[in-house]
Motif scaffolding. Structure first.
Motif, PDB file in Angstrom:
ATOM      1  N   ASP A   1      32.152  18.255-118.296  1.00 40.64           N
ATOM      2  CA  ASP A   1      32.058  19.564-118.137  1.00 40.64           C
ATOM      3  C   ASP A   1      30.722  20.061-118.492  1.00 40.64           C
ATOM      4  OD1 ASP A   1      34.701  19.837-117.096  1.00 40.64           O
ATOM      5  OD2 ASP A   1      35.391  20.014-119.361  1.00 40.64           O
ATOM      6  N   ASP A   2      30.109  19.207-119.725  1.00 43.67           N
ATOM      7  CA  ASP A   2      28.656  19.402-120.186  1.00 43.67           C
ATOM      8  C   ASP A   2      27.757  18.795-119.505  1.00 43.67           C
ATOM      9  OD1 ASP A   2      26.453  19.840-121.443  1.00 43.67           O
ATOM     10  OD2 ASP A   2      27.141  19.196-123.446  1.00 43.67           O
ATOM     11  N   PRO A   3      26.773  19.273-118.773  1.00 43.58           N
ATOM     12  CA  PRO A   3      25.751  18.429-117.615  1.00 43.58           C
ATOM     13  C   PRO A   3      24.905  17.656-118.453  1.00 43.58           C
ATOM     14  CG  PRO A   3      25.085  20.863-117.863  1.00 43.58           C
ATOM     15  CD  PRO A   3      26.606  20.693-118.677  1.00 43.58           C
ATOM     16  N   LYS A   4      24.858  17.595-119.747  1.00 43.06           N
ATOM     17  CA  LYS A   4      23.911  16.804-120.832  1.00 43.06           C
ATOM     18  C   LYS A   4      24.732  15.839-121.469  1.00 43.06           C
ATOM     19  CE  LYS A   4      20.327  20.214-121.121  1.00 43.06           C
ATOM     20  NZ  LYS A   4      19.361  20.888-122.425  1.00 43.06           N
ATOM     21  N   THR A   5      26.053  15.687-121.179  1.00 43.27           N
ATOM     22  CA  THR A   5      26.832  14.427-121.880  1.00 43.27           C
ATOM     23  C   THR A   5      27.527  13.668-120.771  1.00 43.27           C
ATOM     24  OG1 THR A   5      27.380  16.279-123.555  1.00 43.27           O
ATOM     25  CG2 THR A   5      28.806  14.143-123.369  1.00 43.27           C
ATOM     26  N   LEU A   6      27.383  12.364-121.168  1.00 46.18           N
ATOM     27  CA  LEU A   6      27.861  11.228-120.274  1.00 46.18           C
ATOM     28  C   LEU A   6      29.241  10.813-121.088  1.00 46.18           C
ATOM     29  CD1 LEU A   6      24.615   9.499-119.390  1.00 46.18           C
ATOM     30  CD2 LEU A   6      26.257  10.552-117.732  1.00 46.18           C
TER      31      LEU A   6
END
Length: 240
Positions: A69-74
């Motif tokens: 959901d977070d575009p900066k979290t893998l």
């Protein structure tokens, strides 16, 4: 006994060099994550999985990281026991994912692929661009022997020269439009530029390693530990 001692010393130096490379990659990754470029969910567990994959002790041969959901979290999306064909079936046409694949059981070397589906919007492509270096450093901290590639076509991933690959889904086969559109050409040019930049970085890294070896040799010869007769001629012979 002297030869054995020299071999042991050489092995210790090689182990120290690899540890230094892994440590440097880890430090760069920490710096990038602190800068909030990208973060990884379950980082410690993922490190253990990468080590197990590297050493052939896992029950999978590849793993895939993707954005939640977070575009900066893998986060870890899935794993598998097959080879490239199996991975290719999981590659999405509209997302960016990272795959770590081990193909040679006799080696610790792995392949890291940044997959960018052809339907990924341009803004998203630009947003994840800086993440690539952080992902490489994170994986290389556990897998120093790593080949890294950026790909957009399944035919490239599978190592096939196939015409008519669908630009949207990445499915191999007919039905694609003849000739590339301007968007496709721009995309291919950007991918080519990224590959060339990666090749330049790799060449610079190898040159730096070679320079370091040369400096260490010069330091040892200056310390009179050893000298070599006809050193310049021997260098030319080695190059040849």
């Amino acid at each position: 006994a002297r030869l054995r001692a020299e071999k042991e010393a050489a092995a210790r130096r090689e182990a120290a060099r690899k540890a230094k490379e892994a440590g440097g990659a880890s430090q760069r990754h920490e710096a990038l994550t602190k800068a909030k470029l990208v973060s990884i969910t379950g980082e410690e567990d993922l490190k253990e999985q990468l080590l197990a994959l590297r050493d052939g002790e896992s029950d999978f041969t590849w793993l895939m990281l993707g954005y939640g959901d977070d575009p900066k979290t893998l986060e870890l999306m899935t794993t598998g026991e097959g080879g490239r064909e199996e991975v290719a079936e999981k590659l999405p046409g509209d997302k960016v994912v990272y795959v770590v694949l081990k193909e040679d059981e006799s080696s610790q070397r792995c392949l890291l692929v940044k997959w960018m589906g052809r339907e990924v919007p341009r803004m998203r492509r630009a947003a994840v661009g800086p993440h690539w270096a952080a992902v490489q450093d994170f994986v290389r901290a556990s897998v120093p022997q790593l080949d890294a590639k950026q790909l957009e076509l399944k035919s490239e991933f599978l190592g096939r020269a196939v015409e008519g690959e669908d630009a949207g889904s990445g499915v191999i086969g007919g039905g694609g439009a003849s000739g590339a559109s301007q968007d496709d050409e721009a995309m291919e040019a950007r991918l080519r530029a990224e590959k060339e930049a990666a090749a330049r970085r790799e060449a610079a890294r190898k040159a730096k390693e070679a320079g370091g070896a040369s400096q260490r040799h010069e330091a040892l010869t200056k310390a009179k530990l050893v000298s070599i007769t006809g050193e310049e001629d021997l260098k030319e012979q080695l190059l040849a």
